[in-house]
Design an enzyme around this catalytic site. Structure first.
Site, PDB file in Angstrom:
ATOM      1  N   CYS A 142      -4.235   6.002  -4.596  1.00  0.00           N
ATOM      2  CA  CYS A 142      -3.825   4.696  -4.543  1.00  0.00           C
ATOM      3  C   CYS A 142      -2.491   4.687  -4.904  1.00  0.00           C
ATOM      4  O   CYS A 142      -2.239   4.894  -6.377  1.00  0.00           O
ATOM      5  CB  CYS A 142      -4.974   3.707  -6.031  1.00  0.00           C
ATOM      6  SG  CYS A 142      -4.282   2.010  -5.346  1.00  0.00           S
ATOM      7  N   CYS A 170       0.882  -1.316   0.452  1.00  0.00           N
ATOM      8  CA  CYS A 170      -0.109  -0.013  -0.203  1.00  0.00           C
ATOM      9  C   CYS A 170       1.010   1.065   0.179  1.00  0.00           C
ATOM     10  O   CYS A 170       1.755   1.349   0.542  1.00  0.00           O
ATOM     11  CB  CYS A 170      -0.766  -0.221   1.156  1.00  0.00           C
ATOM     12  SG  CYS A 170      -1.739   1.508   1.501  1.00  0.00           S
TER      13      CYS A 170
HETATM   14  N1  LIG Z   1      -6.710  -1.995  -2.665  1.00  0.00           N
HETATM   15  C1  LIG Z   1      -4.861  -2.995  -3.032  1.00  0.00           C
HETATM   16  C2  LIG Z   1      -4.400  -2.595  -1.318  1.00  0.00           C
HETATM   17  C3  LIG Z   1      -4.144  -0.860  -1.506  1.00  0.00           C
HETATM   18  C4  LIG Z   1      -3.486  -0.008  -1.771  1.00  0.00           C
HETATM   19  C5  LIG Z   1      -3.410   1.119  -2.219  1.00  0.00           C
HETATM   20  N2  LIG Z   1      -4.168   1.796  -1.040  1.00  0.00           N
HETATM   21  C6  LIG Z   1      -2.342   1.990  -2.439  1.00  0.00           C
HETATM   22  O1  LIG Z   1      -2.267   3.078  -1.255  1.00  0.00           O
HETATM   23  O2  LIG Z   1      -1.680   1.799  -2.558  1.00  0.00           O
HETATM   24  C7  LIG Z   1      -4.919  -4.229  -3.044  1.00  0.00           C
HETATM   25  O3  LIG Z   1      -5.730  -5.015  -2.920  1.00  0.00           O
HETATM   26  O4  LIG Z   1      -3.603  -4.036  -3.819  1.00  0.00           O
END
Ligand SMILES: N[C@H](CCC[C@H](N)C(=O)O)C(=O)O
Length: 325
Positions: A232, A79
């Site tokens: 993200c 993340c």
């Molecule tokens: N939902 C993403 C994880 C969180 C990634 C995101 N919140 C970031 O800041 O990279 C996944 O299942 O791969």
């Protein structure tokens, strides 16, 4: 138990340090806690995009370990927005400004960066490892080993997609402004995260990217295990990599790229190692919104009536920063 409400570019989380729990959490309880706490309607103080579970690392070469639990209880390998907030948490706990954090597939370097604005603390995080291999993406498209700037007719007749794991999986396409804001992202991402499609059976983070200018892009993401988020971090890093490969005449490796998103702005850099592999720097805010103390037992059944919420003054500072963009 005690948690901290944090965000990176508006992608919000609760940091839970294993040292702050009331009672050891089983794997199932950790996932149930995420589902309960993160729920936008019935969760803790408006919920969140996930929980960042901080535990001790594998040895003294790292200062701690970050596990990423999405709002639906699924666990992700990384993340990007979250690791900046965990970096700040561990930096302040250990009085360090440049160190490593263990993640599922790699120990990643993090370092304190120049504040983005008054009271907008910022950190710089390594995003790695990077892979284009279908096996690392758990992607199945007619036996293809790689997907780079190609039409996938099952998804869209016109959009060209690239897939890259950083190491969580991302599917990225470059679009015009109407497409960026239109319904296609939600349609495609909902299908690819329905748990039944043959292309990404484990799901995938899907991003539409609009080029605003050289080294200036806007990334809108529908996240696996969450849905639409303000930002993200791994998607913005992955999008920067695909941008640098597809638009090489407009950008150079190591250039500072500005990445706008619905929650604000971060900077990225794309690097290439001697062996040809890529990694990215993700530089952006690590905002602490509030500290919260609550009963773990009651949180596990979705009862937050006892929660004590103490807000910091950082959110107003962050909103001023976004207003100035
Ligand atoms: N939902 C993403 C994880 C969180 C990634 C995101 N919140 C970031 O800041 O990279 C996944 O299942 O791969």
């Amino acid at each position: 138990m005690k948690m901290i409400k944090v965000h990176g570019s508006g992608n919000d989380f609760f940091i839970l340090d294993e040292k702050q729990v009331d009672k050891n959490l089983s794997e199932e309880e950790l996932k149930e806690l995420a589902r309960r706490v993160c729920d936008r309607k019935t969760g803790l103080h408006g919920g969140s995009d996930g929980i960042l579970y901080v535990t001790s690392g594998h040895d003294d070469s790292v200062v701690g370990k970050m596990r990423v639990i999405n709002a639906d209880g699924s666990e992700a390998s990384m993340c990007g927005n979250g690791i900046r907030t965990v970096a700040r948490y561990l930096s302040e706990q250990n009085n360090l400004t440049d160190f490593k954090i263990e993640t599922m597939y790699a120990d990643l370097e993090v370092k304190k960066a120049k504040d983005f604005a008054p009271k907008v603390t910022a950190f710089d995080a390594e995003i790695s490892p990077v892979s284009f291999a279908a096996s690392d993406l758990k992607m199945h498209i007619g036996g293809k080993e790689k997907l780079f700037n190609e039409v996938v007719p099952e998804l869209s007749k016109t959009l060209k997609f690239s897939a890259v794991a950083v190491p969580n999986p991302h599917l990225i396409t470059f679009v015009n402004h109407d497409e960026l804001m239109g319904p296609e992202l939600g349609r495609i991402a909902t299908y690819l995260n329905n748990g039944k499609n043959p292309i990404f059976p484990d799901g995938v983070n899907v991003s539409f990217v609009e080029i605003l200018a050289d080294n200036n892009i806007f990334v809108r993401t529908f996240e696996r295990g969450v849905g639409f988020t303000n930002a993200c971090g791994t998607a913005m890093s992955a999008s920067s990599l695909i941008y640098s490969l597809l638009y090489a005449s407009h950008t150079d490796l190591e250039d500072l790229i500005t990445v706008r998103n619905p929650g604000g702005m971060v900077n990225t850099k794309v690097h290439q190692r001697e062996d040809g592999s890529y990694w990215m720097s993700l530089i952006g805010n690590a905002t602490f919104v509030a500290k919260v103390e609550l009963s773990q037992e009651r949180a596990l059944i979705g009862d937050f009536t006892d929660a004590k919420w103490v807000a910091t003054t950082e959110q107003a500072a962050y909103e001023n920063f976004v207003g100035s963009l």
